[in-house]
Design an enzyme around this catalytic site. Structure first.
Site, mmCIF file in Angstrom:
data_model
loop_
_atom_site.group_PDB
_atom_site.id
_atom_site.type_symbol
_atom_site.label_atom_id
_atom_site.label_comp_id
_atom_site.label_asym_id
_atom_site.label_seq_id
_atom_site.Cartn_x
_atom_site.Cartn_y
_atom_site.Cartn_z
ATOM 1 N N ARG A 86 -8.691 3.762 4.558
ATOM 2 C CA ARG A 86 -8.472 2.330 4.783
ATOM 3 C C ARG A 86 -8.513 2.003 6.267
ATOM 4 O O ARG A 86 -9.047 0.967 6.677
ATOM 5 C CB ARG A 86 -7.140 1.886 4.168
ATOM 6 N N LYS A 188 -6.215 -3.941 7.569
ATOM 7 C CA LYS A 188 -4.846 -3.952 8.075
ATOM 8 C C LYS A 188 -4.911 -4.228 9.570
ATOM 9 O O LYS A 188 -4.950 -3.313 10.395
ATOM 10 C CB LYS A 188 -4.156 -2.617 7.746
ATOM 11 N N GLU A 224 -0.516 -12.243 -2.321
ATOM 12 C CA GLU A 224 0.398 -11.113 -2.121
ATOM 13 C C GLU A 224 1.588 -11.601 -1.328
ATOM 14 O O GLU A 224 1.676 -12.780 -0.967
ATOM 15 C CB GLU A 224 -0.308 -9.955 -1.413
#
Ligand code: PLP
Ligand code: COI
Length: 342
Positions: A86, A188, A224
């Site tokens: 990721r 992220k 989220e």
């Protein structure tokens, strides 16, 4: 240099989620198109140009993972290869260099072992949080990527992210968005969290744990939480979690989807309308920091929707929590390759 933390400073059973300056962090520099050798350092400060695009244009990415003390005294990492993958996807989105997965896992092991006495004891509920960060550090004035980068991995002992851990807490929707479809929601990157600071603080000052973000186009579908993915358990016993192009692909969610399948919860990633949340008998947050945290209620347009209970976790949430943490702490056998022994 600031004074370093000592193991005797910590009350492991009552840790919050905060930074402590531990003795060692891992650091490596990328320059002239390649990563250097890297290694441990005691210096917790980073040096960068005043003109670096990480400070001006947000060319910055990070990860979050944990080290878990087992009953036999050993230490587990949980799916560190997924964090590496990721991080490299985030790097690609922000035109930053990839860092090889084998080197990433070695670096994480090295920094955890160097700070071993700060990995909280088995049974305390606490863990050692691991925070990899990559930033540009060279000088750029126009909107362009840098050419020189630092990857730094610090660790800090932590307790529950949401106060109370397994005690349900209250959440609230917001008119603010965290990330756009086609933006950086799947990466992220600090910018997503910058966008969440204001609505997050407003939610906290109104007595909520965090914000439930809705989709940035229609403001109807759950995205989220500010710090974790969302799941709901329908009254028919199915686990649903939002499908959206602007949320973080959570490694905890990836794992919960596998565990839920085995538990017969028929998990599915679907659009979840905020108008349908009364269909859920339980709801929860899932993430590295959040672990599995029950969502007691969501307040939307001034109306509070309570799920299972405001004081007790629901039975499915509790089962998921026990399965997941059982695997992470080495008490339960997980799928091949999930747990990496130090
Ligand atoms: N969503 C957001 C916004 C997060 O900050 C996090 C935490 O990393 C997650 C979801 C959960 O992701 P993971 O399970 O990989 O920690
Ligand atoms: C994590 O769970 O690792 C996170 O990054 C969430 C939050 C602390 C930003």
């Amino acid at each position: 240099m600031q004074e370093k933390a000592k193991p005797s400073d910590f009350d492991w059973e009552n840790l919050g989620f905060s930074y402590h300056d531990l003795p060692y962090r891992y650091r490596v520099t990328y320059e002239n198109g390649e990563w250097g050798e890297g290694g441990l350092t005691e210096d917790s400060n980073l040096v960068m140009s005043e003109a670096t695009p990480s400070l001006h244009y947000g060319q910055q990415i990070f990860e979050g993972m944990k080290a878990y003390r087992r009953k036999d005294g050993g230490i587990n990492l949980f799916r560190p290869d997924e964090n590496s993958k990721r991080m490299n996807r985030s790097a690609s989105r922000l035109l930053m260099p990839a860092f090889p997965t084998d080197r990433f896992i070695e670096a994480v092991k090295k920094v955890v072992l160097a700070n071993e006495e700060f990995v909280p004891p088995y049974g305390s509920g606490a863990t050692l949080y691991i925070r990899p960060l990559m930033i540009a550090v060279d000088s750029v004035v126009g909107v362009q990527p840098g050419k020189k980068y630092i990857l730094n991995i610090y660790v800090t002992p932590v307790g529950p992210y949401f106060k109370g851990g397994l005690i349900p807490t209250a959440f609230v929707t917001s008119l603010y968005d965290r990330a756009a479809h086609g933006g950086t929601g799947q990466s992220k990157v600090g910018g997503n969290y910058a966008a969440s600071l204001y609505p997050g603080q407003k939610a906290h000052s109104d007595g909520y744990s965090d914000v439930v973000y809705l989709d940035p186009t229609e403001h109807e579908y759950i995205e989220e939480l500010g710090s974790a993915n969302f799941f709901g358990i329908t009254k028919m016993g199915q686990l649903l979690t939002p499908k959206s192009p602007s949320i973080l692909p959570s490694i905890t969610k990836l794992s919960v989807l596998t565990l839920a399948e085995k538990m017969g919860l028929k998990p599915a990633q679907v659009q979840i309308s905020i108008n349908d949340i009364d269909e859920f008998s339980e709801a929860g947050a899932m993430g590295t920091a959040a672990v599995i945290s029950p969502v007691g209620s969501i307040t939307h347009n001034g109306e509070k929707h309570v799920f299972y209970s405001e004081t007790e976790p629901g039975p499915v949430t509790l089962k998921l929590y026990n399965q997941l943490t059982g695997i992470q702490f080495g008490d339960v056998e997980g799928p091949d390759g999930w747990v990496v022994d130090l």
